[in-house]
Design a protein around this motif. Sequence first.
Motif, PDB file in Angstrom:
ATOM      1  N   GLN A  36      62.725 -82.711 -41.718  1.00  7.37           N
ATOM      2  CA  GLN A  36      61.339 -82.254 -41.118  1.00  7.37           C
ATOM      3  C   GLN A  36      60.424 -83.098 -41.053  1.00  7.37           C
ATOM      4  O   GLN A  36      59.449 -83.505 -40.307  1.00  7.37           O
ATOM      5  N   ASP A  37      59.974 -83.471 -42.543  1.00  6.53           N
ATOM      6  CA  ASP A  37      58.820 -84.242 -42.910  1.00  6.53           C
ATOM      7  C   ASP A  37      59.078 -85.120 -44.242  1.00  6.53           C
ATOM      8  O   ASP A  37      59.800 -84.540 -44.899  1.00  6.53           O
ATOM      9  N   TYR A  38      58.350 -86.018 -44.127  1.00  7.55           N
ATOM     10  CA  TYR A  38      58.363 -86.833 -45.587  1.00  7.55           C
ATOM     11  C   TYR A  38      56.869 -87.127 -46.061  1.00  7.55           C
ATOM     12  O   TYR A  38      56.169 -87.608 -45.501  1.00  7.55           O
ATOM     13  N   ILE A  39      56.863 -86.249 -47.196  1.00  3.14           N
ATOM     14  CA  ILE A  39      55.243 -86.196 -47.751  1.00  3.14           C
ATOM     15  C   ILE A  39      55.176 -86.974 -48.945  1.00  3.14           C
ATOM     16  O   ILE A  39      56.047 -86.729 -49.938  1.00  3.14           O
ATOM     17  N   LEU A  40      54.178 -87.954 -49.093  1.00  5.83           N
ATOM     18  CA  LEU A  40      54.196 -88.722 -50.334  1.00  5.83           C
ATOM     19  C   LEU A  40      53.196 -87.995 -51.259  1.00  5.83           C
ATOM     20  O   LEU A  40      52.412 -87.150 -51.095  1.00  5.83           O
ATOM     21  N   LYS A  41      53.772 -88.154 -52.565  1.00  6.98           N
ATOM     22  CA  LYS A  41      53.008 -87.830 -53.764  1.00  6.98           C
ATOM     23  C   LYS A  41      51.812 -88.571 -53.812  1.00  6.98           C
ATOM     24  O   LYS A  41      51.694 -89.735 -53.705  1.00  6.98           O
ATOM     25  N   PRO A  42      50.544 -88.177 -54.215  1.00 10.20           N
ATOM     26  CA  PRO A  42      50.195 -86.578 -54.430  1.00 10.20           C
ATOM     27  C   PRO A  42      50.125 -85.767 -53.691  1.00 10.20           C
ATOM     28  O   PRO A  42      49.642 -86.509 -52.466  1.00 10.20           O
ATOM     29  N   ILE A  43      50.706 -84.638 -53.371  1.00 13.39           N
ATOM     30  CA  ILE A  43      50.886 -83.946 -52.268  1.00 13.39           C
ATOM     31  C   ILE A  43      49.420 -83.270 -51.814  1.00 13.39           C
ATOM     32  O   ILE A  43      48.335 -83.042 -52.562  1.00 13.39           O
ATOM     33  N   ASP A  44      49.326 -83.603 -50.883  1.00 15.75           N
ATOM     34  CA  ASP A  44      48.022 -82.924 -50.035  1.00 15.75           C
ATOM     35  C   ASP A  44      48.430 -81.580 -49.491  1.00 15.75           C
ATOM     36  O   ASP A  44      49.159 -81.460 -48.623  1.00 15.75           O
TER      37      ASP A  44
ATOM     38  N   GLU B 280      50.960 -77.327 -46.113  1.00 26.04           N
ATOM     39  CA  GLU B 280      50.951 -76.135 -45.640  1.00 26.04           C
ATOM     40  C   GLU B 280      50.941 -76.230 -43.976  1.00 26.04           C
ATOM     41  O   GLU B 280      51.403 -75.414 -43.356  1.00 26.04           O
ATOM     42  N   GLY B 281      50.498 -77.289 -43.449  1.00 24.32           N
ATOM     43  CA  GLY B 281      50.618 -77.376 -42.109  1.00 24.32           C
ATOM     44  C   GLY B 281      51.812 -77.631 -41.759  1.00 24.32           C
ATOM     45  O   GLY B 281      52.393 -76.960 -40.557  1.00 24.32           O
ATOM     46  N   THR B 282      52.739 -78.406 -42.279  1.00 26.50           N
ATOM     47  CA  THR B 282      54.065 -78.460 -42.141  1.00 26.50           C
ATOM     48  C   THR B 282      54.949 -77.131 -42.366  1.00 26.50           C
ATOM     49  O   THR B 282      55.765 -76.934 -41.544  1.00 26.50           O
ATOM     50  N   LEU B 283      54.518 -76.389 -43.356  1.00 28.58           N
ATOM     51  CA  LEU B 283      54.990 -75.132 -43.725  1.00 28.58           C
ATOM     52  C   LEU B 283      54.909 -74.204 -42.346  1.00 28.58           C
ATOM     53  O   LEU B 283      55.847 -73.399 -42.128  1.00 28.58           O
ATOM     54  N   ARG B 284      53.781 -74.057 -41.899  1.00 24.92           N
ATOM     55  CA  ARG B 284      53.316 -73.244 -40.688  1.00 24.92           C
ATOM     56  C   ARG B 284      54.285 -73.481 -39.522  1.00 24.92           C
ATOM     57  O   ARG B 284      54.612 -72.738 -38.476  1.00 24.92           O
ATOM     58  N   LYS B 285      54.361 -74.879 -39.124  1.00 26.71           N
ATOM     59  CA  LYS B 285      55.091 -75.232 -38.035  1.00 26.71           C
ATOM     60  C   LYS B 285      56.412 -74.804 -38.295  1.00 26.71           C
ATOM     61  O   LYS B 285      57.250 -74.339 -37.135  1.00 26.71           O
ATOM     62  N   LEU B 286      57.052 -74.968 -39.572  1.00 27.65           N
ATOM     63  CA  LEU B 286      58.494 -74.595 -39.690  1.00 27.65           C
ATOM     64  C   LEU B 286      58.553 -73.190 -39.673  1.00 27.65           C
ATOM     65  O   LEU B 286      59.584 -72.593 -39.238  1.00 27.65           O
ATOM     66  N   ALA B 287      57.689 -72.451 -39.927  1.00 28.21           N
ATOM     67  CA  ALA B 287      57.755 -70.856 -40.021  1.00 28.21           C
ATOM     68  C   ALA B 287      57.688 -70.479 -38.526  1.00 28.21           C
ATOM     69  O   ALA B 287      58.555 -69.559 -38.285  1.00 28.21           O
ATOM     70  N   GLU B 288      57.126 -70.953 -37.700  1.00 28.99           N
ATOM     71  CA  GLU B 288      57.315 -70.633 -36.253  1.00 28.99           C
ATOM     72  C   GLU B 288      58.602 -71.124 -35.725  1.00 28.99           C
ATOM     73  O   GLU B 288      58.979 -70.367 -34.989  1.00 28.99           O
TER      74      GLU B 288
END
Length: 540
Positions: A109-117, A122-130
């Motif tokens: 679903q997403d590829y997020i680079l460290k250090p984590i923003d 949280e934006g990705t998680l909210r979309k996933l929750a929906e």
Amino acid sequence: MGMHRVLLVDDEVYARKGLRKLIRWEACGFEVAGEANDGDEAWAQIEQLHPDVVITDIRMPETDGLELIRRTVERDGQVLTKVNQPYFVIVSGYNDFAYAQQAVRYGVQDYILKPIDEIELEGTLRKLAEELNRRKHAEQTRLEQEYGRLLNQFIYGESDSKTVEQWTELTDTRTGDALAYLLFENNTSHFWVSDTIQEEGPRAGKEENFVRIVQSVLGKMYENRLYLHVKEHGERVGVLLTAEHLRPYSMNLQAVAGQMQSCFAEMSYSSVSIYIGKVCYEPFLIGHAYQTALKAVSYKFISEKSGIVLYDDIQHETVQWVHTDHEKEQELLTLMEEQRVQTLEHAVSEWFTGMRTANYAPVAVTSAIHQLISAVLSILKSAEANVKEIPSFKPILAWQAERGTLAEARQLLTMFMVDSARKLAEQRQYNHRGAMTKIKHYIEANYSSNISLRSIASEFYMNPVYLGQRFRKVYGMYFNDFLLQLRTEEAKKLLRQTDMRVYEIAERVGFGSSDYFATQFEKTESCSPTEYRNRILDEG
């Protein structure tokens, strides 16, 4: 929907702990279900925890993140449907295009680079929750529809070995697991009663659909309601309970039903009957469980006090299907006609007690009530009473054993019988007043004939003694006095206005002889007919 479950995978424990604290999981609709140190441990956690989302690092010893994703997506060499797969989010310190390509191929679903923003994650998680909410809702709807389809096949005798196989796979039940079919019947009063009128209608707050009420009760008792398909059966609502639903109550159906009634009472539904069919241990016997729950309805009034009827407990009891106590029915009608209200009320109560003692089936109770109502209406009709003016007529006529109690029926029928007795008395008073008017007019038109109390009573089909009593009560004088008054007044008129002889006048106004006429005239006028005429002439 509840919280979605997330699994954190990273070989650095501090990275996992930091991620736990960094993200506002609940605000995003998630809870951290577990953690894993590498791909192998994560694989085992996925099998055990069934997370909705896996957030994983890529580079880890043994099995890396991409291998974990591949293994999960292509589990056992078969690509899983998205419904069974967790969503994957990669968190990595490596901005490697090759990794990204593979991640896209596996549906990450997403590829997020460290250090984590944290805002980005949280934006990705909210979309996933929906997306998860939509996916879970769609899957739950599909499962419930499939469950309902299979249940209908069992209930209506359309099942086969394939139905059993699909059922077992869908519900994860085993042969030998207990299955019980329950029918719920809302007997909470459908009538509100005031001092002057009784109307059918919902009490305050009772307009809510009973199906939803049953669903709410099941929701209170069972956290997992996926396989609690509520089905409407006319006035009743049905549900199939499995061993999973019975185990918390030690497989005691009486305890289960008792807890359900407590839940109903908390929602102001204090009179709900629960009918429980024969417990079965094979899916193909579900239809029999439903049919025996229906049979349990016949024993409704036997167990009305508790409101719980278990077919296994009462199947050998004898049920009365036809109303036969016509002698008691006639007694009630006689008491109604005789206006013996207190005795009538007591007799109605005894009548219902007798039906309960004789194990009347609901259909027999309804039949008995309607027969009595019909007989009452016949009596009222013969007296020309307007039934529509009886306020309790509609409620008792609308009462149904399928959604009412004997106590409610007794109350409504007692009101109807008492109201009918009063209406009958009023109508008879009115009829008698009308009859007396007709009789008075008859006397006034026929006083010159040879009429008597007995001849008039015969003319109007009445008892002469009763007629004499009623005449005096209505007009304040005896019949003979009224007749004498009419004849005397007419005789005085003829004496004043004609030159007819006294004996001719006596014959004209209905006296049998001139001597009797003279005697009666002198009693009322204190003079003879001749003296009366001469006085009028002298004065003229």
